[in-house]
Design an enzyme around this catalytic site. Structure first.
Site, PDB file in Angstrom:
ATOM      1  N   GLU A 255      -6.508 -11.749  -9.267  1.00  0.00           N
ATOM      2  CA  GLU A 255      -7.731 -11.458 -10.028  1.00  0.00           C
ATOM      3  C   GLU A 255      -7.554 -11.895 -11.484  1.00  0.00           C
ATOM      4  O   GLU A 255      -6.465 -11.745 -12.051  1.00  0.00           O
ATOM      5  CB  GLU A 255      -7.966  -9.937  -9.994  1.00  0.00           C
TER       6      GLU A 255
ATOM      7  N   ASN B 281     -16.806 -10.376 -12.599  1.00  0.00           N
ATOM      8  CA  ASN B 281     -15.408 -10.508 -12.211  1.00  0.00           C
ATOM      9  C   ASN B 281     -15.430 -11.190 -10.855  1.00  0.00           C
ATOM     10  O   ASN B 281     -15.783 -10.570  -9.841  1.00  0.00           O
ATOM     11  CB  ASN B 281     -14.764  -9.121 -12.150  1.00  0.00           C
TER      12      ASN B 281
ATOM     13  N   LYS C  87     -17.107  -9.122  -7.915  1.00  0.00           N
ATOM     14  CA  LYS C  87     -16.577  -7.773  -7.696  1.00  0.00           C
ATOM     15  C   LYS C  87     -17.665  -6.700  -7.750  1.00  0.00           C
ATOM     16  O   LYS C  87     -18.464  -6.659  -8.696  1.00  0.00           O
ATOM     17  CB  LYS C  87     -15.511  -7.489  -8.759  1.00  0.00           C
TER      18      LYS C  87
ATOM     19  N   GLU D 293     -13.869  -2.416 -17.467  1.00  0.00           N
ATOM     20  CA  GLU D 293     -14.580  -3.356 -16.589  1.00  0.00           C
ATOM     21  C   GLU D 293     -16.067  -3.037 -16.505  1.00  0.00           C
ATOM     22  O   GLU D 293     -16.889  -3.949 -16.381  1.00  0.00           O
ATOM     23  CB  GLU D 293     -13.946  -3.360 -15.197  1.00  0.00           C
TER      24      GLU D 293
ATOM     25  N   CYS E  54      -9.387  -6.455  -6.380  1.00  0.00           N
ATOM     26  CA  CYS E  54      -8.717  -5.306  -6.990  1.00  0.00           C
ATOM     27  C   CYS E  54      -9.248  -3.975  -6.476  1.00  0.00           C
ATOM     28  O   CYS E  54      -9.019  -3.615  -5.321  1.00  0.00           O
ATOM     29  CB  CYS E  54      -8.814  -5.406  -8.515  1.00  0.00           C
TER      30      CYS E  54
ATOM     31  N   ASN F 264      -5.093  -6.492 -10.634  1.00  0.00           N
ATOM     32  CA  ASN F 264      -4.344  -6.118 -11.848  1.00  0.00           C
ATOM     33  C   ASN F 264      -4.331  -4.599 -11.871  1.00  0.00           C
ATOM     34  O   ASN F 264      -5.372  -3.974 -12.121  1.00  0.00           O
ATOM     35  CB  ASN F 264      -5.056  -6.605 -13.112  1.00  0.00           C
TER      36      ASN F 264
END
Lengths: 312, 312
Positions: free
Chosen positions: B47, B110, B127, B146, B172, B197
């Site tokens: 990612e 993302n 994402k 995020e 993720c 991550n």
């Protein structure tokens, strides 16, 4: 903050086809006494705890099948367990084959009940994910005829305020399905209790051996972690009528960690003092559903039963 | 029957804030060369693979934030990776911060892409389960913004026929949610590829340490087993700008077993020859969805976002 619930899991070793319910209940009373010595307030017995696991056999005569079912609950065979548990002030979870008359018809379910420390039935669950098949497959080493002998549960996955917490139930194969835990998680479940009968080697995939115990724990650990709840699971274990069943009865924390586990395939009590507040570490952060779930992208889960691959 | 797909997972060690994309791509090219030596046909990068994990910082200036985003894909910085992968005939999965103009507005996601062995982008995923928070929390050891820097993905969880199989992607935090795998499982997914991550210690629950690696694997192993699919997952690992991230990049079989795992927190390639037919052992038996799922009892999963406990 902490809300400690001392929980016992009463694994049962094998039950022979000709073992009486009276004998089984005596074994269960022994485990109840051990649970009392450890201060347990809730004791979890296995799925279909009162008889051998009869769905392994294709049985033609309905009367012969029905002999494995309880026609009322409690009934005289089980009453000593209700009485002694109430005397000790211990609640329990019990799985059994339920035969009942509803809407003018006879119905049969793979059922579990939650009984209060006062001996009152406060919750009932009927198994939804019935494994196996309904047809006779005599070529198999043993069969798995739950789809023949039971109807699909009618209650969904309810939860109950009990034992100073929020408890839910499921049964055996239900535990492999993430939907089971999630439906209860969406009702704030803090502990899921269940029993199981799981052959050590699946007749469907004998070429992938030695994984049944791993899959048993993997599914329950993920369900616990992903919903911030405890899972307490009781096996009926050992060599029963020629088929080995896994043990591995366990208590799993909301961290996903196994905090107590049976080592034998016989009658064995395990216990743990479970803090029902522990799950909040997860349900208020990583698994704060309100903050993070995106139901607009989950549609297929309730729209589609089977898998449909994309067109070639 | 077997359909062998040799898959590599390219774990990346830390990327400093001032490390150039050119430098990162050179590291990725080294891993690509190793993957080629092992015969890999698909290589999975992490990612946000091209920069440091910038959502740990609260950044006021949008231009400063946007410097971490790719404004087109491929672009001159990444073109060498596309060229060299195509020259070697290796497809890849790459995570990056995507800035785009759509419907007359600027959007930021993302994102991950799936690139064919010929160098064509054949799939894109954005994402959906964005973790963390949108507000400034300077009191934390580090932040997780995020929800501030990205919009929620717009594509759902599609799957693609590629690499002689059916592949899906997630990113993720998506991997912790059973809905992610299930929506793809209902489309027959045979392999899920992803990057992550993940800080080694969560600022939200420092009192439950040492479990991040366990939770990482638990969620993915359950997702693999319960959907009969492979999972190939690439970490960005190690001490990055003062925060340690777990490694544990892995390839997980449909049995739920980890068959390859990174040992370091640095750039490291792992690989496995994955049989895309292996999942059928599960999707045709225990997890034959059409035979066993009971969507009439799953309603809450798509009806309700947050948990609602029963009335007291």
């Amino acid at each position: 903050m902490s809300r400690i619930l001392p929980v016992g899991v009463a694994q049962l070793g094998p039950i022979a086809r000709n073992e009486s319910r009276q004998s089984v209940v005596e074994r269960m009373l022994d485990l109840l006494a051990q649970a009392d010595e450890r201060g347990c307030q809730l004791l979890v017995y296995p799925e279909l705890a009162l008889t051998t696991f009869f769905p392994r056999w294709y049985i033609e005569e309905q009367a012969e099948v029905d002999a494995f079912f309880e026609h009322s609950m409690p009934n005289p065979d089980v009453q000593p367990l209700f009485d002694e548990a109430a005397r000790r002030g211990i609640g329990f979870h019990l799985g059994y084959a339920e035969l009942c008359e509803e809407d003018g018809h006879t119905h049969r379910y793979n059922t579990a009940i939650l009984v209060s420390p006062a001996g009152e039935i406060i919750g009932k669950y009927r198994k939804i994910h019935l494994p196996g098949h309904a047809d006779n497959r005599p070529e198999k080493a043993f069969q798995h005829l739950e789809k023949r002998y039971f109807e699909i549960g009618t209650y969904g996955f309810p939860v109950w305020r009990a034992f100073d917490g929020i408890l839910g139930m499921c049964i055996c194969n239900d535990r492999r399905w993430p939907e089971t835990y999630r439906v209860m998680g969406l009702q704030g479940v803090e502990m899921v209790v269940l029993g199981y009968n799981t052959p050590a080697i699946s007749p469907d995939s004998p070429e992938i051996p030695n994984l049944q115990l791993f899959h048993n724990h993997l599914s329950m650990q993920a369900g616990a972690y992903q919903n911030g709840c405890w899972v307490a699971a009781a096996a009926k274990a050992g060599w029963e009528e020629g088929v080995e069943h896994i043990g591995g009865s366990c208590i799993i924390a909301p961290t996903g960690q196994i905090v107590a586990q049976a080592l034998t395939e016989a009658d064995e009590l395990i216990s743990y003092h479970c803090d029902l507040d522990l799950g909040k570490h997860f349900t208020q952060t990583t698994f704060n559903f309100a903050a993070h779930r995106r139901i607009e992208h989950y549609g297929l889960i309730t729209e589609r039963t089977g898998a449909i691959p994309p067109a070639k």
